[in-house]
Design a protein around this motif. Sequence first.
Motif, mmCIF file in Angstrom:
data_model
loop_
_atom_site.group_PDB
_atom_site.id
_atom_site.type_symbol
_atom_site.label_atom_id
_atom_site.label_comp_id
_atom_site.label_asym_id
_atom_site.label_seq_id
_atom_site.Cartn_x
_atom_site.Cartn_y
_atom_site.Cartn_z
ATOM 1 N N GLU A 20 0.524 -1.449 0.033
ATOM 2 C CA GLU A 20 0.173 0.398 -0.164
ATOM 3 C C GLU A 20 0.911 1.635 -0.514
ATOM 4 O O GLU A 20 0.331 2.085 -0.627
ATOM 5 N N LYS A 21 2.476 1.172 -0.210
ATOM 6 C CA LYS A 21 2.948 2.820 0.256
ATOM 7 C C LYS A 21 4.027 2.735 -0.930
ATOM 8 O O LYS A 21 4.560 3.418 -1.153
ATOM 9 N N MET A 22 3.849 1.598 -2.040
ATOM 10 C CA MET A 22 3.952 1.722 -3.037
ATOM 11 C C MET A 22 3.285 2.289 -4.548
ATOM 12 O O MET A 22 2.097 0.968 -4.404
ATOM 13 N N ASN A 23 3.477 2.361 -5.487
ATOM 14 C CA ASN A 23 3.330 2.844 -7.086
ATOM 15 C C ASN A 23 3.507 2.605 -7.930
ATOM 16 O O ASN A 23 5.059 3.240 -7.821
ATOM 17 N N PHE A 24 3.805 2.091 -8.535
ATOM 18 C CA PHE A 24 3.646 1.914 -10.167
ATOM 19 C C PHE A 24 3.052 2.661 -11.268
ATOM 20 O O PHE A 24 2.048 2.499 -11.249
ATOM 21 N N ILE A 119 11.739 6.394 -8.291
ATOM 22 C CA ILE A 119 13.079 5.537 -9.311
ATOM 23 C C ILE A 119 12.306 5.449 -10.100
ATOM 24 O O ILE A 119 11.334 5.216 -10.775
ATOM 25 N N SER A 120 12.994 4.956 -11.332
ATOM 26 C CA SER A 120 12.206 4.853 -12.703
ATOM 27 C C SER A 120 13.450 3.783 -13.637
ATOM 28 O O SER A 120 14.457 3.533 -12.886
ATOM 29 N N GLN A 121 12.339 3.060 -14.550
ATOM 30 C CA GLN A 121 13.458 2.446 -14.762
ATOM 31 C C GLN A 121 13.267 1.880 -15.777
ATOM 32 O O GLN A 121 11.655 2.239 -16.911
ATOM 33 N N ALA A 122 13.936 2.142 -17.359
ATOM 34 C CA ALA A 122 13.474 1.816 -18.859
ATOM 35 C C ALA A 122 13.057 0.706 -19.658
ATOM 36 O O ALA A 122 14.130 -0.404 -18.926
ATOM 37 N N VAL A 123 11.988 0.758 -19.564
ATOM 38 C CA VAL A 123 11.329 -0.328 -20.559
ATOM 39 C C VAL A 123 11.559 0.532 -22.443
ATOM 40 O O VAL A 123 10.940 1.296 -22.396
ATOM 41 N N ASP A 124 10.625 -1.195 -22.543
ATOM 42 C CA ASP A 124 10.197 -1.193 -23.816
ATOM 43 C C ASP A 124 11.369 -0.043 -25.049
ATOM 44 O O ASP A 124 10.832 0.790 -25.558
ATOM 45 N N LYS A 125 12.781 -0.688 -25.379
ATOM 46 C CA LYS A 125 13.173 -0.395 -26.045
ATOM 47 C C LYS A 125 13.855 0.559 -25.293
ATOM 48 O O LYS A 125 14.416 1.603 -25.918
ATOM 49 N N ALA A 128 10.208 4.080 -22.605
ATOM 50 C CA ALA A 128 9.300 4.397 -21.784
ATOM 51 C C ALA A 128 9.729 3.931 -20.356
ATOM 52 O O ALA A 128 10.883 3.581 -20.033
ATOM 53 N N GLY A 129 9.107 4.169 -19.242
ATOM 54 C CA GLY A 129 9.449 3.508 -17.663
ATOM 55 C C GLY A 129 8.877 3.632 -16.631
ATOM 56 O O GLY A 129 7.163 3.843 -17.017
ATOM 57 N N LEU A 130 9.325 2.696 -16.160
ATOM 58 C CA LEU A 130 8.689 1.970 -15.269
ATOM 59 C C LEU A 130 8.663 2.685 -13.907
ATOM 60 O O LEU A 130 9.335 2.633 -12.770
ATOM 61 N N TYR A 131 8.089 3.426 -13.188
ATOM 62 C CA TYR A 131 8.436 4.542 -12.392
ATOM 63 C C TYR A 131 7.300 3.717 -11.159
ATOM 64 O O TYR A 131 6.824 3.502 -11.402
ATOM 65 N N LEU A 132 8.810 3.695 -9.743
ATOM 66 C CA LEU A 132 8.252 3.618 -8.514
ATOM 67 C C LEU A 132 8.009 3.998 -7.808
ATOM 68 O O LEU A 132 9.151 4.902 -7.512
#
Length: 136
Positions: A20-24, A119-125, A128-132
């Motif tokens: 509950e303290k995390m959001n993507f 923090i984010s991690q690059a995705v889809d070549k 885009a980013g998956l932000y946490l």
Amino acid sequence: MKILFILLIFSTTVYAIDGEKMNFTYQSYEGDLNMKCKHFPIDEFKIDWDVTCKDNKGYYKLFRAHVRLAKYTRPVIPMSTYEVLYWVTDRTVSNNPVGSSSSLWFNFKNDAEFHGLTISQAVDKETAGLYLDIKP
């Protein structure tokens, strides 16, 4: 000859992050796609998560995220260090998973309490980013 041994006593705390303290959030770098995501733990330690992102037009992405937050404390400088592991595997196409990862270390001169992290991690070549976002 005298040998001097110095024993550094340190402690390690690994945080089980409350879901509950995390959001993507999935967001394209061009800004044309922004999706809120739902996440579910896949282990009892709450380190590995299934993350599903969907928009209202039927577009979706499926990820497996490994998120680990640990704090190391010791009586010398740096007195506290936070280690953040954020590893993401894109599982949208099950026969061709693609991963990206980062490991971050933050060193503090004094003992520091965790207050939050984005923090984010690059995705889809890397389009885009998956932000946490983690709150205390």
